[in-house]
Design a protein around this motif. Sequence first.
Motif, PDB file in Angstrom:
ATOM      1  N   LYS A  79       0.837  -1.195   0.000  1.00 21.06           N
ATOM      2  CA  LYS A  79       0.000   0.000   0.000  1.00 21.06           C
ATOM      3  C   LYS A  79       0.880   1.257   0.000  1.00 21.06           C
ATOM      4  O   LYS A  79       1.483   1.614   1.006  1.00 21.06           O
ATOM      5  CB  LYS A  79      -0.907  -0.019   1.228  1.00 21.06           C
ATOM      6  CG  LYS A  79      -2.018   0.992   1.158  1.00 21.06           C
ATOM      7  CD  LYS A  79      -3.026   0.819   2.273  1.00 21.06           C
ATOM      8  CE  LYS A  79      -4.037   1.967   2.161  1.00 21.06           C
ATOM      9  NZ  LYS A  79      -4.773   2.215   3.357  1.00 21.06           N
ATOM     10  N   ASN A  83       5.602   6.207   9.577  1.00 25.17           N
ATOM     11  CA  ASN A  83       5.158   7.458  10.162  1.00 25.17           C
ATOM     12  C   ASN A  83       5.767   8.588   9.317  1.00 25.17           C
ATOM     13  O   ASN A  83       6.517   8.335   8.361  1.00 25.17           O
ATOM     14  CB  ASN A  83       5.511   7.564  11.640  1.00 25.17           C
ATOM     15  CG  ASN A  83       6.981   7.346  11.937  1.00 25.17           C
ATOM     16  OD1 ASN A  83       7.850   7.894  11.250  1.00 25.17           O
ATOM     17  ND2 ASN A  83       7.266   6.538  12.931  1.00 25.17           N
ATOM     18  N   ILE A 138       1.407   5.289  -0.212  1.00 27.74           N
ATOM     19  CA  ILE A 138       0.628   6.442   0.259  1.00 27.74           C
ATOM     20  C   ILE A 138       1.354   7.727  -0.136  1.00 27.74           C
ATOM     21  O   ILE A 138       2.573   7.842   0.036  1.00 27.74           O
ATOM     22  CB  ILE A 138       0.465   6.387   1.791  1.00 27.74           C
ATOM     23  CG1 ILE A 138      -0.423   5.204   2.187  1.00 27.74           C
ATOM     24  CG2 ILE A 138      -0.118   7.680   2.328  1.00 27.74           C
ATOM     25  CD1 ILE A 138      -0.556   4.994   3.672  1.00 27.74           C
ATOM     26  N   PHE A 152       1.690  11.839   0.437  1.00 26.63           N
ATOM     27  CA  PHE A 152       1.411  12.908   1.397  1.00 26.63           C
ATOM     28  C   PHE A 152       2.346  14.065   1.041  1.00 26.63           C
ATOM     29  O   PHE A 152       3.194  13.930   0.152  1.00 26.63           O
ATOM     30  CB  PHE A 152       1.633  12.441   2.835  1.00 26.63           C
ATOM     31  CG  PHE A 152       3.079  12.186   3.194  1.00 26.63           C
ATOM     32  CD1 PHE A 152       3.737  11.042   2.747  1.00 26.63           C
ATOM     33  CD2 PHE A 152       3.795  13.101   3.955  1.00 26.63           C
ATOM     34  CE1 PHE A 152       5.063  10.817   3.058  1.00 26.63           C
ATOM     35  CE2 PHE A 152       5.134  12.876   4.274  1.00 26.63           C
ATOM     36  CZ  PHE A 152       5.778  11.731   3.827  1.00 26.63           C
ATOM     37  N   LEU A 195      -2.308  13.517   3.365  1.00 24.34           N
ATOM     38  CA  LEU A 195      -1.961  14.273   4.578  1.00 24.34           C
ATOM     39  C   LEU A 195      -1.042  15.441   4.227  1.00 24.34           C
ATOM     40  O   LEU A 195      -0.096  15.287   3.476  1.00 24.34           O
ATOM     41  CB  LEU A 195      -1.261  13.344   5.570  1.00 24.34           C
ATOM     42  CG  LEU A 195      -0.880  13.942   6.929  1.00 24.34           C
ATOM     43  CD1 LEU A 195      -2.123  14.299   7.725  1.00 24.34           C
ATOM     44  CD2 LEU A 195      -0.016  12.963   7.711  1.00 24.34           C
ATOM     45  N   GLU A 237       3.187   9.807  14.351  1.00 25.56           N
ATOM     46  CA  GLU A 237       1.976   9.975  13.543  1.00 25.56           C
ATOM     47  C   GLU A 237       2.158   9.269  12.207  1.00 25.56           C
ATOM     48  O   GLU A 237       3.044   9.595  11.429  1.00 25.56           O
ATOM     49  CB  GLU A 237       1.727  11.465  13.302  1.00 25.56           C
ATOM     50  CG  GLU A 237       0.465  11.790  12.542  1.00 25.56           C
ATOM     51  CD  GLU A 237      -0.774  11.735  13.414  1.00 25.56           C
ATOM     52  OE1 GLU A 237      -0.617  11.705  14.646  1.00 25.56           O
ATOM     53  OE2 GLU A 237      -1.882  11.730  12.877  1.00 25.56           O
ATOM     54  N   ASN A 238       1.286   8.318  11.922  1.00 25.42           N
ATOM     55  CA  ASN A 238       1.391   7.596  10.652  1.00 25.42           C
ATOM     56  C   ASN A 238       0.926   8.463   9.489  1.00 25.42           C
ATOM     57  O   ASN A 238       0.056   9.314   9.640  1.00 25.42           O
ATOM     58  CB  ASN A 238       0.558   6.313  10.711  1.00 25.42           C
ATOM     59  CG  ASN A 238       1.321   5.185  11.384  1.00 25.42           C
ATOM     60  OD1 ASN A 238       2.358   5.414  12.010  1.00 25.42           O
ATOM     61  ND2 ASN A 238       0.821   3.976  11.261  1.00 25.42           N
ATOM     62  N   ILE A 239       1.518   8.230   8.349  1.00 21.94           N
ATOM     63  CA  ILE A 239       1.061   8.941   7.160  1.00 21.94           C
ATOM     64  C   ILE A 239      -0.254   8.344   6.689  1.00 21.94           C
ATOM     65  O   ILE A 239      -0.577   7.193   6.973  1.00 21.94           O
ATOM     66  CB  ILE A 239       2.100   8.869   6.013  1.00 21.94           C
ATOM     67  CG1 ILE A 239       2.430   7.410   5.652  1.00 21.94           C
ATOM     68  CG2 ILE A 239       3.362   9.624   6.384  1.00 21.94           C
ATOM     69  CD1 ILE A 239       3.261   7.278   4.394  1.00 21.94           C
ATOM     70  N   ARG A 240      -1.016   9.198   6.009  1.00 23.23           N
ATOM     71  CA  ARG A 240      -2.240   8.737   5.366  1.00 23.23           C
ATOM     72  C   ARG A 240      -2.405   9.512   4.066  1.00 23.23           C
ATOM     73  O   ARG A 240      -1.808  10.588   3.898  1.00 23.23           O
ATOM     74  CB  ARG A 240      -3.457   8.883   6.276  1.00 23.23           C
ATOM     75  CG  ARG A 240      -3.576  10.191   6.985  1.00 23.23           C
ATOM     76  CD  ARG A 240      -4.609  10.129   8.113  1.00 23.23           C
ATOM     77  NE  ARG A 240      -4.737  11.438   8.741  1.00 23.23           N
ATOM     78  CZ  ARG A 240      -3.965  11.884   9.731  1.00 23.23           C
ATOM     79  NH1 ARG A 240      -3.015  11.117  10.217  1.00 23.23           N
ATOM     80  NH2 ARG A 240      -4.161  13.088  10.247  1.00 23.23           N
ATOM     81  N   GLU A 241      -3.214   8.989   3.210  1.00 22.88           N
ATOM     82  CA  GLU A 241      -3.328   9.540   1.870  1.00 22.88           C
ATOM     83  C   GLU A 241      -3.755  10.997   1.930  1.00 22.88           C
ATOM     84  O   GLU A 241      -4.740  11.345   2.586  1.00 22.88           O
ATOM     85  CB  GLU A 241      -4.345   8.716   1.071  1.00 22.88           C
ATOM     86  CG  GLU A 241      -4.386   9.006  -0.410  1.00 22.88           C
ATOM     87  CD  GLU A 241      -3.095   8.643  -1.125  1.00 22.88           C
ATOM     88  OE1 GLU A 241      -2.444   7.643  -0.737  1.00 22.88           O
ATOM     89  OE2 GLU A 241      -2.721   9.380  -2.055  1.00 22.88           O
ATOM     90  N   ALA A 263       2.119   2.252   3.823  1.00 25.11           N
ATOM     91  CA  ALA A 263       1.295   2.099   5.014  1.00 25.11           C
ATOM     92  C   ALA A 263       2.170   1.529   6.116  1.00 25.11           C
ATOM     93  O   ALA A 263       2.925   0.592   5.890  1.00 25.11           O
ATOM     94  CB  ALA A 263       0.119   1.169   4.728  1.00 25.11           C
TER      95      ALA A 263
END
Lengths: 984, 272
Positions: free
Chosen positions: A19, A37, A21, A23, A93, A87-91, A34
């Motif tokens: 996955k 961070n 991502i 950002f 961000l 803090e994890n990355i997310r799409e 995924a």
Amino acid sequence: MFNLNRLPAPYGLLLNRTKKIAFSFENKTYHGFAGDNIASALAANDQWLLSRSFKYHRPRGLLTMAGQDANTLVHLPSDPNVLADRENIREGLKVMAQNYSGKLEKDRGAWIERFAKFLPVGFYYKAFFKPRGAWEKWAPIIRKKAGLGVIDPDFQPEYYDKQYKFYDVVVVGGGPAGMAAALQAAQSGAEVLLVDENPVLGGSLNYARIDAQGVQARITQKKMVADIEAHNTIDVMVNAICNGWFADNWLPIVKGRRLYKIRAKETIMCVGSLEQQAVFHNNDLPGIMMSSAAQRLIHLYGVRPGKAAVILTGNTDGYGVALDLLDAGIDVKAIIELRDEPQHNDMIKEVIARGIIVKPGHAVYEARKSKNKPHLAAVEIRKIMEDGICAGSGEIIECDLLCMAIGYTPTYQLICQAGGQLSYDDVTAMFTLTNMPKSYQIAGSVNGTWTLDAVLTEARRAAVVACNAIGCSTLGKETEVVSDPVVNPAVDPVVDHGDISPNFYWPIFPHPKGKEFVDFDEDLQVTDIINATRDGYEHVQLVKRYSTCGMGPSQGRHSALATARLVAKATGKTVAQTGVTTARPPFSPERLGHSAGRSFYPAQRSNMHYRHLEAGAQMLQAGAWYRPAYYGQKGSKAESVKSEVLNVRNNVGIVDVSTLGGIEVRGPDAGEFLNRFYTFAFIKQPVGRARYALLTNEAGVVIDDGVACRMHQDHYYVTATTGGVNHVYQNMLQWNAQWTLDVDFSNVTTAWCGVNIAGPNARVVLQKLCHNLDLSAEGFPYMGVREGRVANIPARLIRVGFVGELGFEIHVPQHCGEALWDALMAAGKDQGIRPFGIEAQRLLRLEKGHIIISQDTDAMSNPMEVQMGWAVSRKKPFFVGGRTITEFEKKPLSRTLVGFVVNDIKAPIPLECHLVLDGENMTGRVTSCEMSPTLNKPIGLAYVLPEKSEVGSQIVIRSTGGALVAAEVVGLPFYDPENQRQEL
Amino acid sequence: MMSLQSTEQLSPVQYDRRSQLYRRHLDARATFKAVASILAVDVYSTAGSEAEKAAHLGLADLSTHPRVGFKGRGAPRWLEQQKAELSSIPHYAVQQSDGSLIARLSEEEFLILSDLDIQASLAGKMQEHDTPGSDIPGSDILGSDIPGSDIPGSDILGSDIPGSAEKVYLLPRHDSHCWLALTGNHASACLAKLCAIDMRINKFENGEVAQTSLARVNAIILRHDLGRTPCFYILSDVSSTEFLWDSLLDAMQEFEGMPVGMAALKELSKSD
């Protein structure tokens, strides 16, 4: 280039490489996986610069990769000060850095460093205040410069909540010690919670190298995690932080948007230790990090932490890091060994065998920045001559990565919050924690235990001790899950820590150019700490406050020990004598949302509540109660109140009085009790009559009032004010605990729903609904009490005249309140009955001269001052406050509450608390004042000097805008002085 | 009680005694049913079995069901004289042979809850004499001394113990408190979001009573399982009924709990 520094699988334990991502950071798009961070994803993309330091705006990057430092604080939309290594990355961000002007790479604020000489420790206590007025000019500048992150004023509140949980044993820390303790406790039959702040259990087993081959840690982790998952009495919380310890093992655990309030019978802290930095010139450059940070990057996130590495070490861990870096394909230029003669164990032998250069007895004297970017480019190493002093010259080694493995402090915070005492041995550089409270154990590296076998043994022992304390015991029991031998604390000794310490005792090397940072958060250097002591602040607590050392976001995690060492040396004490500052919760940053949770605000409503809304009421809040203020459009208060008042005076109105307090006083001594409790006399009060009840405290001060209705020989129904009833009820219980009279009290305030129907047509309306009650003036005289049915609803009726008109207060069971309201409104339709609200009620009672407790009285008002002497019995042998009132009566009054009118209707109406003046002197104040629609002039109550209390006296009130308003003292009541209307 | 119309048209406004929550129920399209002389929610018009929902997590309003309290030194003996079976220790409830429930809140204070069908003889008497003025202690308990009163007294609602000075005092729990029922396998976890008492099924026994704080309001919580389904009766100050109902529903969302009616509770009661 995508993921320039990414290592191939199986590196990257936390990644899901399927996955991808996208950002952004500083408006530039990056990609990660995924499980990344923000910090690891940026590092994978060769973006090491994350922030600018607080004071000097120095470039900063990863230090711990564990969420334990402030270098990684970044800004998310609506969310400042987020830890990038948590803090994890997310799409999609969007991440921005903080604390810079212009661009992160070229921060205009960095100029300030050139003036460092003028910004010594504590400079702000000495500067900016002279000449006079200087601060007002400096304050806006400093305010703009100070602080981290920007608040979003349009932020929409999010859903936070809390939940209680209960366990026999709570283990904090999911590393090898924690897992072993949890397994042992579960085997003993305990219900266990295992908490860890990381995404997976294992702690250092997930990234550290504990054997030369680098395999044992992962094998151990896999087995222990599998054992835990097989146990159905172990609850696991990962990504959860235990943020404090409170009495009786109450533990707040923050996970996501929930605060878990955990109650544990036994607590076992396996919280590990925090790696510390060495102190040398430019030790804060991006590329310089803890050795464990490098290992986390490699093993957890599959990121190469650099290309050419130097390791600065004072223990075996540095050698493990070197081997990890080599295995990951990184060029290890040298190991700078602080110790003169490190003991050659397997790890060190393997390093030497693989050809890494080791420089014993050396230190990193300074780090050098690249010319092209704010990153490490080289280190200068020098031989150590004595503590903190290096040779005059050394050797330059080019590198872009420096790993520091010079020692640890125990994560002592939660333990010290529980009363544990932290001690330090200056010779061995070892910490000890003692004085733990009952039901509290510690195990693992936090307790100075380092080797895996010793850690596991100690942890199991702690669990057995904990379980024995609560009656769970594994001795003699078979176990299916844990096959390792069980520790019997009665037989097996406490783990001997020996004298093996991973801490190098003096990793601090002052430099003529300074910039050897002790506290990264506050940009404090070696000289800052020393100068603080020279300024007279020799105690470490004072050093903290004076210098702000340890007061930044990381709260001294990486500065406490170095500071203690420097202060000790400067003041001629030992580190043990110097100590560290107090650790207080929360352990890690905690949002206000976590503390607030769902923010329960109990709201109280009468059964008639919705009828008020349907009638157009504007509601007000009196404590938790919602009450109708007036009925009409918002903003129409004056006209609506006037209309309601006139309707009551000339017709009939109803008001919801459900909030008024009600207490059943029952028993053979009920009358005697009331006689002692209130100022009036009650023993001879006839059944079926109500009597005014004035309550004073022992100081003779008026504190509440109501009416006492004698329902029966041994039964009174006593009313009290809305805001005072709970206090009155408690007072009753308290006094009778002394008097032990045969009497019972029940607070039935909300059991009854009540209305007051008032006005000349009140009887006409009520008669339609009461068929078996004589409501005539003879049959039901003023201050009478009756029971009966109103619209066939059982009711208590009291004839009272609070508003000065013919009135009946009707109390029905709470759930019948709305039905009563409907019946009265229907019955009064022909008469044009209308509801009236609290504002009209207050005005009506003012016209009648009735006081409102706590509005017209204050903390000093005695009955005589407020013209209530008539409500005080002089014949009773005792009542609460009686003795004091007797003494008051012997002295002249110092003030009197009088009624006044303002004859000039054009004058600004005085308001509550406007002053009564005599020339320049304040001689009194207004307590109530309103425009009376009945008298067509402002009327009010005010405290005045006794000599001004005669009817006809003229007083002056300073009203709004300073206008002086003339008023005339009049007799009370203002309206119907003969009381004819209320006694119809 | 006001006049009743046909079953299909039953509405709380036709009754004098109205739960503080009836508008919530109407908004949720509840169907009401007369039970003895009170009106309660029978079902909500939601898809699926409401009993299953109640077994998962449900919230019911029992506020119109009869209940009463008694306290005083004479209360235990007087209740036993009325053939009540009492717990020997406080904070436990005993189900009576007629289906009603008597909770002992302290050495001298008791709470009596009717059965769901309001068929218990004790409940019937409470309903019949649920009037003010009938709580008068002392020997002349049959009505008050107040002229004009037409309230019939009752020998059940407060009396002296003949031949003793011990008193029994009635507490108007039917009006001072709301009565809610939180049911289902997730009830304990839901309560843990609002209350500090450990109400896990294996820790808080069936029949156990707690007097505690729930969402910052005082509450009496009594566990009384319906068949195999955990159930917690919650009694709290009536003036905060809506606040408490909303707080509970908010806490239930996580577990997909929902309001349920009497029909669901009765169905659960019958399961073994």
